[in-house]
Scaffold this motif. Structure first.
Motif, PDB file in Angstrom:
ATOM      1  N   LYS A  59     -62.185 -64.829   0.904  1.00 12.26           N
ATOM      2  CA  LYS A  59     -62.015 -65.965   1.815  1.00 12.26           C
ATOM      3  C   LYS A  59     -60.544 -66.265   2.068  1.00 12.26           C
ATOM      4  N   LEU A  60     -59.725 -66.165   1.027  1.00 17.77           N
ATOM      5  CA  LEU A  60     -58.291 -66.398   1.201  1.00 17.77           C
ATOM      6  C   LEU A  60     -57.668 -65.343   2.102  1.00 17.77           C
ATOM      7  N   ARG A  61     -58.100 -64.093   1.945  1.00 21.73           N
ATOM      8  CA  ARG A  61     -57.579 -63.013   2.790  1.00 21.73           C
ATOM      9  C   ARG A  61     -57.942 -63.255   4.259  1.00 21.73           C
ATOM     10  N   LYS A  62     -59.188 -63.649   4.507  1.00 23.04           N
ATOM     11  CA  LYS A  62     -59.613 -63.940   5.883  1.00 23.04           C
ATOM     12  C   LYS A  62     -58.837 -65.115   6.455  1.00 23.04           C
ATOM     13  N   ALA A  63     -58.619 -66.142   5.634  1.00 22.53           N
ATOM     14  CA  ALA A  63     -57.873 -67.312   6.100  1.00 22.53           C
ATOM     15  C   ALA A  63     -56.436 -66.933   6.423  1.00 22.53           C
ATOM     16  N   GLU A  64     -55.842 -66.086   5.596  1.00 18.40           N
ATOM     17  CA  GLU A  64     -54.471 -65.662   5.862  1.00 18.40           C
ATOM     18  C   GLU A  64     -54.389 -64.837   7.138  1.00 18.40           C
ATOM     19  N   GLU A  65     -55.341 -63.943   7.351  1.00 13.38           N
ATOM     20  CA  GLU A  65     -55.362 -63.154   8.587  1.00 13.38           C
ATOM     21  C   GLU A  65     -55.496 -64.059   9.803  1.00 13.38           C
ATOM     22  N   ARG A  66     -56.372 -65.066   9.693  1.00 15.39           N
ATOM     23  CA  ARG A  66     -56.557 -66.003  10.801  1.00 15.39           C
ATOM     24  C   ARG A  66     -55.282 -66.793  11.057  1.00 15.39           C
ATOM     25  N   ALA A  67     -54.639 -67.226   9.984  1.00 12.15           N
ATOM     26  CA  ALA A  67     -53.399 -67.992  10.134  1.00 12.15           C
ATOM     27  C   ALA A  67     -52.296 -67.141  10.752  1.00 12.15           C
ATOM     28  N   ASP A  68     -52.254 -65.861  10.388  1.00 10.73           N
ATOM     29  CA  ASP A  68     -51.248 -64.978  10.991  1.00 10.73           C
ATOM     30  C   ASP A  68     -51.473 -64.826  12.492  1.00 10.73           C
ATOM     31  N   LYS A  69     -52.746 -64.813  12.914  1.00  8.98           N
ATOM     32  CA  LYS A  69     -53.066 -64.665  14.335  1.00  8.98           C
ATOM     33  C   LYS A  69     -52.882 -65.975  15.097  1.00  8.98           C
ATOM     34  N   GLU A  70     -53.382 -67.061  14.506  1.00  6.07           N
ATOM     35  CA  GLU A  70     -53.405 -68.344  15.212  1.00  6.07           C
ATOM     36  C   GLU A  70     -52.222 -69.244  14.881  1.00  6.07           C
ATOM     37  N   GLY A  71     -51.499 -68.928  13.840  1.00  6.90           N
ATOM     38  CA  GLY A  71     -50.343 -69.735  13.450  1.00  6.90           C
ATOM     39  C   GLY A  71     -50.651 -70.630  12.260  1.00  6.90           C
ATOM     40  N   TRP A  72     -49.594 -70.903  11.536  1.00  7.35           N
ATOM     41  CA  TRP A  72     -49.689 -71.735  10.341  1.00  7.35           C
ATOM     42  C   TRP A  72     -49.402 -73.182  10.711  1.00  7.35           C
ATOM     43  N   ILE A  73     -49.875 -74.119   9.893  1.00  6.73           N
ATOM     44  CA  ILE A  73     -49.543 -75.522  10.085  1.00  6.73           C
ATOM     45  C   ILE A  73     -48.736 -75.982   8.875  1.00  6.73           C
ATOM     46  N   SER A  74     -48.006 -77.081   9.059  1.00  2.00           N
ATOM     47  CA  SER A  74     -47.177 -77.582   7.962  1.00  2.00           C
ATOM     48  C   SER A  74     -48.043 -78.264   6.907  1.00  2.00           C
ATOM     49  N   ALA A  75     -47.459 -78.489   5.746  1.00  2.00           N
ATOM     50  CA  ALA A  75     -48.167 -79.170   4.655  1.00  2.00           C
ATOM     51  C   ALA A  75     -48.554 -80.582   5.086  1.00  2.00           C
ATOM     52  N   ASP A  76     -47.689 -81.249   5.815  1.00  2.00           N
ATOM     53  CA  ASP A  76     -47.996 -82.601   6.291  1.00  2.00           C
ATOM     54  C   ASP A  76     -49.192 -82.602   7.235  1.00  2.00           C
ATOM     55  N   GLU A  77     -49.240 -81.616   8.121  1.00  2.00           N
ATOM     56  CA  GLU A  77     -50.377 -81.511   9.042  1.00  2.00           C
ATOM     57  C   GLU A  77     -51.671 -81.208   8.284  1.00  2.00           C
ATOM     58  N   ALA A  78     -51.582 -80.371   7.264  1.00  2.00           N
ATOM     59  CA  ALA A  78     -52.757 -80.027   6.478  1.00  2.00           C
ATOM     60  C   ALA A  78     -53.282 -81.264   5.729  1.00  2.00           C
ATOM     61  N   GLU A  79     -52.357 -82.027   5.142  1.00  2.00           N
ATOM     62  CA  GLU A  79     -52.754 -83.257   4.433  1.00  2.00           C
ATOM     63  C   GLU A  79     -53.407 -84.253   5.382  1.00  2.00           C
ATOM     64  N   LYS A  80     -52.840 -84.374   6.569  1.00  2.79           N
ATOM     65  CA  LYS A  80     -53.397 -85.292   7.564  1.00  2.79           C
ATOM     66  C   LYS A  80     -54.791 -84.834   7.975  1.00  2.79           C
ATOM     67  N   GLU A  81     -54.958 -83.535   8.201  1.00  2.00           N
ATOM     68  CA  GLU A  81     -56.245 -82.973   8.604  1.00  2.00           C
ATOM     69  C   GLU A  81     -57.292 -83.174   7.508  1.00  2.00           C
ATOM     70  N   LEU A  82     -56.881 -83.039   6.254  1.00  2.41           N
ATOM     71  CA  LEU A  82     -57.799 -83.192   5.122  1.00  2.41           C
ATOM     72  C   LEU A  82     -57.987 -84.636   4.684  1.00  2.41           C
ATOM     73  N   GLY A  83     -57.155 -85.514   5.225  1.00  4.80           N
ATOM     74  CA  GLY A  83     -57.276 -86.932   4.872  1.00  4.80           C
ATOM     75  C   GLY A  83     -56.767 -87.258   3.481  1.00  4.80           C
ATOM     76  N   VAL A  84     -55.763 -86.518   3.024  1.00  4.66           N
ATOM     77  CA  VAL A  84     -55.211 -86.765   1.694  1.00  4.66           C
ATOM     78  C   VAL A  84     -53.757 -87.218   1.750  1.00  4.66           C
ATOM     79  N   SER A  85     -53.342 -87.793   2.851  1.00  2.00           N
ATOM     80  CA  SER A  85     -51.956 -88.258   3.001  1.00  2.00           C
ATOM     81  C   SER A  85     -51.661 -89.374   2.019  1.00  2.00           C
ATOM     82  N   ASP A  86     -50.410 -89.415   1.595  1.00  5.26           N
ATOM     83  CA  ASP A  86     -50.003 -90.468   0.655  1.00  5.26           C
ATOM     84  C   ASP A  86     -49.986 -91.824   1.299  1.00  5.26           C
TER      85      ASP A  86
END
Length: 86
Positions: A59-86
């Motif tokens: 699953k991690l390999r597939k996610a990395e391949e997808r991120a390489d194709k579609e682009g990575w997001i920042s840690a802040d964006e990931a936290e916001k998307e997951l709803g774990v912002s401080d």
């Protein structure tokens, strides 16, 4: 080395089970063909851990391949998307 026995040997299953340990699996045959394998619980637990690790890595390999194709997001964006912002 595995121990191979006909399934009919299970009539005396206590003797068959005494031969099973982490280094010796017992394979049972029916009509001369492999049909079943007897494993210890420790082996089954280890196989489950290996399967879970393999699944995670896949699953991690597939996610990395997808991120390489579609682009990575920042840690802040990931936290916001997951709803774990401080």
């Amino acid at each position: 080395m595995p121990i191979i026995k006909p399934i009919s040997d299970l009539r005396n299953y206590t003797e068959v089970l005494k031969q099973v340990d982490i280094s010796n699996r017992v394979y049972l045959t029916r009509n001369g063909h492999g049909e079943y394998g007897i494993l210890t619980m420790a082996e089954i637990d280890e196989l489950d851990r290996c399967r879970a690790a393999y699944t995670l890595v896949s699953k991690l390999r597939k996610a990395e391949e997808r991120a390489d194709k579609e682009g990575w997001i920042s840690a802040d964006e990931a936290e916001k998307e997951l709803g774990v912002s401080d």
